[in-house]
Enzyme design. Structure first.
Site, PDB file in Angstrom:
ATOM      1  N   ASP A  50       0.821  -1.209   0.000  1.00  0.00           N
ATOM      2  CA  ASP A  50       0.000   0.000   0.000  1.00  0.00           C
ATOM      3  C   ASP A  50       0.853   1.256   0.000  1.00  0.00           C
ATOM      4  O   ASP A  50       2.025   1.220   0.357  1.00  0.00           O
ATOM      5  CB  ASP A  50      -0.830   0.039   1.292  1.00  0.00           C
ATOM      6  CG  ASP A  50      -2.149  -0.673   1.122  1.00  0.00           C
ATOM      7  OD1 ASP A  50      -2.444  -1.126   0.004  1.00  0.00           O
ATOM      8  OD2 ASP A  50      -2.876  -0.766   2.126  1.00  0.00           O
ATOM      9  N   LYS A  72      -3.262   3.812  -3.221  1.00  0.00           N
ATOM     10  CA  LYS A  72      -3.618   5.126  -3.750  1.00  0.00           C
ATOM     11  C   LYS A  72      -2.394   6.012  -3.728  1.00  0.00           C
ATOM     12  O   LYS A  72      -1.634   6.015  -2.790  1.00  0.00           O
ATOM     13  CB  LYS A  72      -4.669   5.788  -2.856  1.00  0.00           C
ATOM     14  CG  LYS A  72      -6.009   5.154  -2.955  1.00  0.00           C
ATOM     15  CD  LYS A  72      -6.977   5.909  -2.078  1.00  0.00           C
ATOM     16  CE  LYS A  72      -8.120   4.990  -1.712  1.00  0.00           C
ATOM     17  NZ  LYS A  72      -8.964   5.529  -0.689  1.00  0.00           N
ATOM     18  N   MET A 186      -9.063   8.929   8.670  1.00  0.00           N
ATOM     19  CA  MET A 186      -9.611   9.420   7.390  1.00  0.00           C
ATOM     20  C   MET A 186     -10.689  10.477   7.601  1.00  0.00           C
ATOM     21  O   MET A 186     -11.726  10.454   6.938  1.00  0.00           O
ATOM     22  CB  MET A 186     -10.204   8.241   6.588  1.00  0.00           C
ATOM     23  CG  MET A 186      -9.166   7.210   6.207  1.00  0.00           C
ATOM     24  SD  MET A 186      -9.851   5.810   5.320  1.00  0.00           S
ATOM     25  CE  MET A 186     -10.341   4.750   6.657  1.00  0.00           C
TER      26      MET A 186
HETATM   27  N1  SAH Z   1      -4.918   0.065   8.557  1.00  0.00           N
HETATM   28  C1  SAH Z   1      -4.422   1.393   8.879  1.00  0.00           C
HETATM   29  C2  SAH Z   1      -5.455   2.468   8.592  1.00  0.00           C
HETATM   30  C3  SAH Z   1      -5.783   2.604   7.125  1.00  0.00           C
HETATM   31  S1  SAH Z   1      -6.928   3.884   6.821  1.00  0.00           S
HETATM   32  C4  SAH Z   1      -3.997   1.417  10.358  1.00  0.00           C
HETATM   33  O1  SAH Z   1      -4.291   0.456  11.090  1.00  0.00           O
HETATM   34  O2  SAH Z   1      -3.350   2.368  10.779  1.00  0.00           O
HETATM   35  C5  SAH Z   1      -5.875   5.223   6.399  1.00  0.00           C
HETATM   36  C6  SAH Z   1      -5.906   6.292   7.480  1.00  0.00           C
HETATM   37  O3  SAH Z   1      -5.138   5.869   8.579  1.00  0.00           O
HETATM   38  C7  SAH Z   1      -5.310   7.617   7.068  1.00  0.00           C
HETATM   39  O4  SAH Z   1      -6.233   8.400   6.346  1.00  0.00           O
HETATM   40  C8  SAH Z   1      -5.016   8.223   8.422  1.00  0.00           C
HETATM   41  O5  SAH Z   1      -6.200   8.688   9.054  1.00  0.00           O
HETATM   42  C9  SAH Z   1      -4.548   6.992   9.192  1.00  0.00           C
HETATM   43  N2  SAH Z   1      -3.084   6.821   9.149  1.00  0.00           N
HETATM   44  C10 SAH Z   1      -2.393   5.780   8.673  1.00  0.00           C
HETATM   45  N3  SAH Z   1      -1.066   5.955   8.837  1.00  0.00           N
HETATM   46  C11 SAH Z   1      -0.911   7.149   9.433  1.00  0.00           C
HETATM   47  C12 SAH Z   1       0.214   7.913   9.878  1.00  0.00           C
HETATM   48  N4  SAH Z   1       1.461   7.473   9.725  1.00  0.00           N
HETATM   49  N5  SAH Z   1      -0.028   9.100  10.455  1.00  0.00           N
HETATM   50  C13 SAH Z   1      -1.267   9.574  10.634  1.00  0.00           C
HETATM   51  N6  SAH Z   1      -2.363   8.910  10.219  1.00  0.00           N
HETATM   52  C14 SAH Z   1      -2.193   7.716   9.644  1.00  0.00           C
END
Ligand code: SAH
Length: 268
Positions: A50, A72, A186
């Site tokens: 991803d 994306k 998100m």
């Molecule tokens: N599976 C992932 C989440 C995927 S959805 C998890 O468990 O973290 C994607 C969202 O996750 C982003 O839009 C943001 O809100 C958050 N996100 C993921 N990585 C991030 C990071 N390094 N810093 C801040 N937000 C993050």
């Protein structure tokens, strides 16, 4: 200790041919992947990754492993979920060891459940390797404990985006009354609407909130604000951000270990 010794000591399972492993890569810092995740990277024939993962992790694959971007990226159309699932199934049927590397934890707002469902339907054997989710580990990198006995005995994880990109139909009044801390994934686009719904349901406009962007990455930025200002702060924030609302945000004042570590380690 080398990798084989570690795998042996931890009794890590062998990555068998024809299997798919859905692996959480953690929130950013590549050191936050699990031992099982590393073990999977070293054995995989194909890695479908991803946009949110740190690409340093891809250097830990074996020579000749196929690396396929499946996420994306700004300005590019995102891969369709059905295409990704079909690719996982196809490669597994060719007896490849297929690693699906996802940001954070694969089962937290990451469609890992949908991909695992497609594998289950196709009769493909799979394993889930959990990861550190951004809403917990990312906040830890901002010095914000997701729970603390003095501030919140409960926390709710929420997505600000449903499958159509709209604000999910949730019981905001129920959440406002029932959950002292809210962690939003998100949610940049709908942050203002969410804040208004929570304030309308009785949450204090001056309640602390933080926007943690690029958590656990070198460009991490943290903005501490209030519920009333949260929408504007989110609009001004870099794209990948976690929003946290609750009294636990105040603990960052004392617990922001990362800024302190950076100051101590920088020359002079
Ligand atoms: N599976 C992932 C989440 C995927 S959805 C998890 O468990 O973290 C994607 C969202 O996750 C982003 O839009 C943001 O809100 C958050 N996100 C993921 N990585 C991030 C990071 N390094 N810093 C801040 N937000 C993050």
């Amino acid at each position: 200790m080398d990798r084989t010794d570690i795998a042996h000591a931890l009794k890590l399972p062998v990555f068998e041919k024809g299997w798919v492993w859905l692996v959480g890569g953690g929130p950013g810092d590549p050191g936050l992947i699990t031992a099982l995740g590393l073990h999977a990277l070293a054995q995989a024939d194909f890695v479908l990754y991803d946009a949110l993962i740190d690409e340093t992790l891809l250097t830990l694959t074996k020579p000749g492993a196929g690396l396929i971007f499946a996420g994306k990226r700004a300005g590019m159309r995102s891969c369709k979920q059905s295409d990704i699932s079909a690719m996982l199934v196809d490669l597994a049927k060719q007896q490849k060891r297929v690693l699906r590397l996802k940001g954070g934890d694969p089962f937290v707002f990451g469609r890992g459940g949908e991909e695992a469902g497609a594998l289950a339907k196709a009769g493909i054997p799979f394993r889930i390797v959990p990861g550190i989710t951004a809403g917990i580990g990312g906040l830890a990198y901002a010095g914000i404990p997701v729970t603390h006995r003095d501030t919140n005995s409960a926390v709710t994880f929420i997505t600000g985006h449903d499958a159509d990109g709209k604000l999910p139909q949730l019981n905001w009044a129920g959440l406002a009354a029932g959950s002292p801390t809210l962690v939003l994934y998100m949610a940049r686009k709908h942050a203002g609407e969410i804040a208004a719904a929570l304030i309308a349901a009785g949450r204090r406009p001056d309640e602390p909130a933080a926007i943690v962007a690029n958590a656990a990455r070198p460009q991490q930025s943290v903005v501490v604000t209030t519920l009333a200002q949260m929408g504007d702060a989110a609009a001004a924030s870099p794209a990948v951000a976690i929003i946290v609302i609750g009294e636990n945000v105040k603990l960052r004042g004392e617990l922001d270990w990362l800024t302190r570590a950076a100051a101590e380690l920088s020359p002079g």
